[in-house]
Design an enzyme around this catalytic site. Structure first.
Site, PDB file in Angstrom:
ATOM      1  N   CYS A  86     -11.183 -17.725  29.758  1.00  0.00           N
ATOM      2  CA  CYS A  86      -9.809 -17.542  29.264  1.00  0.00           C
ATOM      3  C   CYS A  86      -8.846 -17.179  30.398  1.00  0.00           C
ATOM      4  O   CYS A  86      -8.509 -18.043  31.203  1.00  0.00           O
ATOM      5  CB  CYS A  86      -9.801 -16.536  28.119  1.00  0.00           C
ATOM      6  SG  CYS A  86      -8.327 -16.707  27.109  1.00  0.00           S
ATOM      7  N   HIS A 178     -14.321 -17.551  24.689  1.00  0.00           N
ATOM      8  CA  HIS A 178     -15.034 -16.325  25.093  1.00  0.00           C
ATOM      9  C   HIS A 178     -16.487 -16.292  24.611  1.00  0.00           C
ATOM     10  O   HIS A 178     -16.780 -15.630  23.596  1.00  0.00           O
ATOM     11  CB  HIS A 178     -14.330 -15.109  24.467  1.00  0.00           C
ATOM     12  CG  HIS A 178     -12.970 -14.839  25.001  1.00  0.00           C
ATOM     13  ND1 HIS A 178     -12.720 -13.953  26.024  1.00  0.00           N
ATOM     14  CD2 HIS A 178     -11.771 -15.334  24.638  1.00  0.00           C
ATOM     15  CE1 HIS A 178     -11.421 -13.918  26.269  1.00  0.00           C
ATOM     16  NE2 HIS A 178     -10.830 -14.737  25.443  1.00  0.00           N
ATOM     17  N   GLU A 180     -18.775 -14.498  25.640  1.00  0.00           N
ATOM     18  CA  GLU A 180     -19.261 -13.103  25.692  1.00  0.00           C
ATOM     19  C   GLU A 180     -18.952 -12.340  24.408  1.00  0.00           C
ATOM     20  O   GLU A 180     -19.467 -11.256  24.194  1.00  0.00           O
ATOM     21  CB  GLU A 180     -18.681 -12.382  26.923  1.00  0.00           C
ATOM     22  CG  GLU A 180     -17.241 -11.917  26.826  1.00  0.00           C
ATOM     23  CD  GLU A 180     -16.205 -13.036  26.971  1.00  0.00           C
ATOM     24  OE1 GLU A 180     -16.587 -14.219  27.056  1.00  0.00           O
ATOM     25  OE2 GLU A 180     -15.001 -12.714  26.986  1.00  0.00           O
TER      26      GLU A 180
HETATM   27  N1  GLN Z   1      -3.046 -15.276  27.271  1.00  0.00           N
HETATM   28  C1  GLN Z   1      -3.753 -14.680  28.358  1.00  0.00           C
HETATM   29  C2  GLN Z   1      -3.155 -15.069  29.699  1.00  0.00           C
HETATM   30  O1  GLN Z   1      -2.292 -15.871  29.761  1.00  0.00           O
HETATM   31  C3  GLN Z   1      -5.225 -15.044  28.319  1.00  0.00           C
HETATM   32  C4  GLN Z   1      -5.862 -14.504  27.054  1.00  0.00           C
HETATM   33  C5  GLN Z   1      -7.305 -14.155  27.165  1.00  0.00           C
HETATM   34  O2  GLN Z   1      -7.885 -14.004  28.243  1.00  0.00           O
HETATM   35  N2  GLN Z   1      -7.928 -13.927  26.031  1.00  0.00           N
HETATM   36  O3  GLN Z   1      -3.541 -14.550  30.692  1.00  0.00           O
END
Ligand code: GLN
Length: 197
Positions: A86, A178, A180
């Site tokens: 992410c 994710h 994890e």
């Molecule tokens: N929206 C976050 C970002 O732009 C990422 C979200 C996440 O890691 N769950 O950094």
């Protein structure tokens, strides 16, 4: 799991913010010594590094302030596997299409931050990811990015509804979701395979 010297393998998890504990628990279940990484010394002897989710702007700033940014870039150039989940995907990208600065700039991917908008900014899907496992995996997206375009040498591991959400370039791995936060270890196993020659 052992490294090439026969010692228990150490894998780092960048520990400024986000789902750090969850990654550490999963690595521990796979027999790896998982180390939280906050400063340069923590990178010593690690065979891989995970950049967890969180807020890429904040994690990126802490990477710079701590002096870890250069060290992580050096590690990647030396061929040490790095996996971004992410926000970690955003940190790895060479291009962020809706932002005018980048962080580590290591993967030839064009990433859109918060790409799913406010309507469906968090959702869960269950799909089979052929290169990762033969059974469906739960994929958890939280204000996730996706990849709009990949450069040469980038393997698309998963496309979901026409959007690229998992990619690999040599020993760099990035997932918009994710693993994890689930109880399935398949993605962590796949990442640990990248540490082998
Ligand atoms: N929206 C976050 C970002 O732009 C990422 C979200 C996440 O890691 N769950 O950094």
């Amino acid at each position: 799991m052992q490294n090439e010297d026969g010692d228990t393998m150490k894998v780092g998890v960048l520990a400024f913010q986000g789902a750090v504990r969850e990654h550490i628990d999963m690595l521990s279940k796979l027999g790896v010594t998982a180390v939280p990484v906050k400063k340069r010394e923590d990178l010593k002897d690690i065979s891989g590094l995970i950049l967890p989710g969180g807020e890429s702007t904040t994690i990126g700033k802490l990477l710079r302030d701590s002096g870890l940014r250069e060290e992580v870039i050096k590690m990647a150039k030396e061929g040490i596997p790095i996996w971004g989940t992410c926000a970690g995907m955003i940190l790895l990208a060479k291009h962020i299409v809706n932002q005018d600065y980048i962080h580590l700039g290591l993967m030839d991917i064009w990433v859109r931050r918060n790409a799913y908008g406010s309507q469906i900014d968090s959702f869960i899907r269950k799909v089979t990811v052929p290169s990762i496992s033969s059974f469906p995996l739960e994929l958890i997206f939280i204000r996730a990015p996706y990849v709009e375009k990949v450069g040469e040498g980038v393997e698309v591991i998963l496309e979901l509804d026409g959007k690229i959400v998992a990619v690999r370039q040599d020993r760099l791995l990035a997932t918009a979701f994710h693993p994890e936060l689930t109880d399935d270890l398949s993605f962590h196993k796949y990442f640990l395979e990248l540490t082998k020659n």
